[in-house]
Design an enzyme around this catalytic site. Sequence first.
Site, PDB file in Angstrom:
ATOM      1  N   GLU A 198       0.823  -1.215   0.000  1.00  0.00           N
ATOM      2  CA  GLU A 198       0.000   0.000   0.000  1.00  0.00           C
ATOM      3  C   GLU A 198       0.857   1.266   0.000  1.00  0.00           C
ATOM      4  OE1 GLU A 198      -2.739  -0.645   3.309  1.00  0.00           O
ATOM      5  OE2 GLU A 198      -4.077  -1.766   1.983  1.00  0.00           O
ATOM      6  N   ASP A 204      -8.210  -9.264   3.899  1.00  0.00           N
ATOM      7  CA  ASP A 204      -8.012  -8.144   4.821  1.00  0.00           C
ATOM      8  C   ASP A 204      -9.111  -8.059   5.881  1.00  0.00           C
ATOM      9  OD1 ASP A 204      -7.053  -5.901   5.984  1.00  0.00           O
ATOM     10  OD2 ASP A 204      -7.708  -4.522   4.428  1.00  0.00           O
ATOM     11  N   GLU A 227     -12.605  -2.488  12.077  1.00  0.00           N
ATOM     12  CA  GLU A 227     -12.551  -1.762  10.802  1.00  0.00           C
ATOM     13  C   GLU A 227     -13.668  -2.196   9.854  1.00  0.00           C
ATOM     14  OE1 GLU A 227      -8.820  -2.161   8.718  1.00  0.00           O
ATOM     15  OE2 GLU A 227      -9.602  -1.210   6.902  1.00  0.00           O
TER      16      GLU A 227
HETATM   17  O1  GCW Z   1      -6.955  -2.968   5.464  1.00  0.00           O
HETATM   18  C1  GCW Z   1      -5.968  -2.109   5.366  1.00  0.00           C
HETATM   19  C2  GCW Z   1      -6.442  -0.951   6.144  1.00  0.00           C
HETATM   20  C3  GCW Z   1      -5.328   0.052   6.298  1.00  0.00           C
HETATM   21  C4  GCW Z   1      -4.182  -0.669   6.987  1.00  0.00           C
HETATM   22  C5  GCW Z   1      -3.757  -1.865   6.160  1.00  0.00           C
HETATM   23  C6  GCW Z   1      -2.654  -2.667   6.812  1.00  0.00           C
HETATM   24  C7  GCW Z   1      -2.566   0.280   8.468  1.00  0.00           C
HETATM   25  O2  GCW Z   1      -7.553  -0.382   5.508  1.00  0.00           O
HETATM   26  O3  GCW Z   1      -5.806   1.120   7.044  1.00  0.00           O
HETATM   27  O4  GCW Z   1      -3.099   0.193   7.188  1.00  0.00           O
HETATM   28  O5  GCW Z   1      -4.846  -2.702   5.974  1.00  0.00           O
HETATM   29  O6  GCW Z   1      -2.981  -3.603   7.503  1.00  0.00           O
HETATM   30  O7  GCW Z   1      -1.497  -2.349   6.616  1.00  0.00           O
END
Ligand code: GCW
Length: 681
Positions: A269, A342, A370
């Site tokens: 990311e 995720d 989340e």
């Molecule tokens: O799912 C994603 C989240 C991000 C997070 C990422 C991760 C900290 O939306 O906010 O970043 O995973 O786990 O690195």
Amino acid sequence: MNIRTTLLLPLLLCCCLTAKAEEGSRLWLRQATGAEAQVTAPRGGATLQTATHELREAWKGQPITLRLKKDKFLGSEGFRITPLADRLELTAATERGLLYGAYHLLRLQESNGGHAFTPQQEITEVPAYDLRILNHWDNIDGTVERGYAGSSLWDWESLPEQGSDRYEAYARANASIGINGTVLNNVNASPRILSRSYIEKVKALADVFRPYGLRVYLSVNFASPMALDSLPTADPADKAVARWWKNKVKEIYRLIPDFGGFLVKANSEGQPGPCDYGRTHAEGANMLADALAPHGGIVMWRAFVYSPGDADRAKQAYIEFKPLDGKFRKNVIVQVKNGPVDFQPREPYSPLFGAMQQTPLMAELQITQEYLGHANHVAYLAPMWKEFFQYVPPTSLRAIAGVSNIGNSPNWCGHPLAQSNWYAFGRLAWNPALSAEAIADEWLVQTFRSLERQETSGVDEQAAYKAMKQILMESREAVVNYMMPLGLHHLFAWGHHYGPEPWCDIPGARPDWMPSYYHKADKEGIGFDRSSRGSNAVAQYPDSLARLLDDAYSCPEQFLLWFHHLPWNHPMQSGNSLWEELCRHYSLGVREVRKFQQLWDRARPYIDEERFLLVQSLLKIQVRDAVWWKDACLLYFQELSGLPFPDEMERPIHTLPQLKQVKLGISNYECPDAELLDSQR
Ligand code: GCW
């Protein structure tokens, strides 16, 4: 006024009028003080003093002697409680073991209604993992990524000069459930956390946490040498880079001699990492591991990687990490999220578990909700984590981490019932064999027991606890039902991951961030074909499981649309068609939350008004949202399936065009358009 304020106003008024209000700040540690028990202990350090103090304050049972005694079986954190004729003996090989033993005794006493308690048999406890770690996604500007309980607990501005009572309360709460490590900052890490001034702030926190056996770790940005000291590269093969890290690590250990190590999110990311220089994750991790090894520190290297290429996102971590098996230094642990995508409300386990036999692995669970309604919805997560352990034997893991749901809100976690997830994470990290039910029982009685009433009032009170427990135990499945049943996943609205947007299609955005990438619904059917005829993600699982998952008729229905794209009329085990079954699950989810409202009301006479009313108000929001989810998903999918709703199904109260207009702000605490949603009811 937004929806949250409207619903909470009567609550605020009412709480001003009640005397025994509790705002939840004491968590599960509400035992009375001044018990004056006879506690004998050898002289020792701060941790032993803490253990002795806790027992002196609250233990009501027979006299108790604490003893430090070498005992290989107990390791460095286990303890033994032995009932003798005239006293109890608590032994451990270390002060930390004694501290955990003290909290265990107090937990047993609280579970006994707060009455004096004498164990009948010897109790021996040894934690399943040496590392039981919270991961904070706290930024140094005070915000918390995916945090729904206010701002960060760490007031970086005022540290190190100024402390806060909450720092110690936090360490104590963690110690009481066996958590022994904390990563203070977000994995999307600011390089500044490694600047001298921040290391001093971190030291101040480490000093407060130490007596509670809580070690400090930091998330680091792989490009820190460039950002902090203008090195031209962060290439792990570059000698100057390796030297920079060695020196930085030395600087940390000079101030924090028991510093735990680094957590790293690299090449994920948008974060920098070794792959930027053509190196592997192992090469990057090993360079940091070499810097930490002389000091006893570790690297927790995350396997959360994916890019918008051709390969199914669910397969990518495995594809990238499996070939690196056996290539990591001894002090590296690869940290893998429980599922391959995720933290969805339900995912199959990540196939990396079991696939890397030569590499220590740790599981990353998400305590913050989340993808489960933030701090507005009740979702007790112990059943989800137990489900994970059904597939991934706890003994196959080296350690366990949980992404924290803690912030500076007075009750720490936002939703009063969300504290149960912090608690359950700690208890399961200590002993993954505990049942979700047993943990719920422990937590409920410690958290809600009336402190005024000495005696329990019998049958009705038991029924109230039973009702609260039923809510907890059924809550996660209810969320799955009204959000994403039958293996559906990632139907979330862009950005905030709170509400539904299965139609979401932002031109030019990454396809693997769009719901349609995951549900693949069209006129013919719905679901992601990960079978051998599709992306073949099933092949990443052990053969016998892969065969089971590969066939739509043997794949567990809870994962059906994760692994299969099926026609709307696909016959389900119930005899319903897939379309009917989807409708049934969404409706069931809504009904379950309505039932939680009724169950919660039963607890009213037995718990304090403030927390009662807050949960009652939040359940209203949860019902509203459950209906929103059901209507949004079913109306959208109906446009594609063209099929009628089953007769008995509760009809939508929204229209699709209305729901498509709802745009929530990034945080559910500020939801400017929630009134729109509400007015559409
Ligand atoms: O799912 C994603 C989240 C991000 C997070 C990422 C991760 C900290 O939306 O906010 O970043 O995973 O786990 O690195």
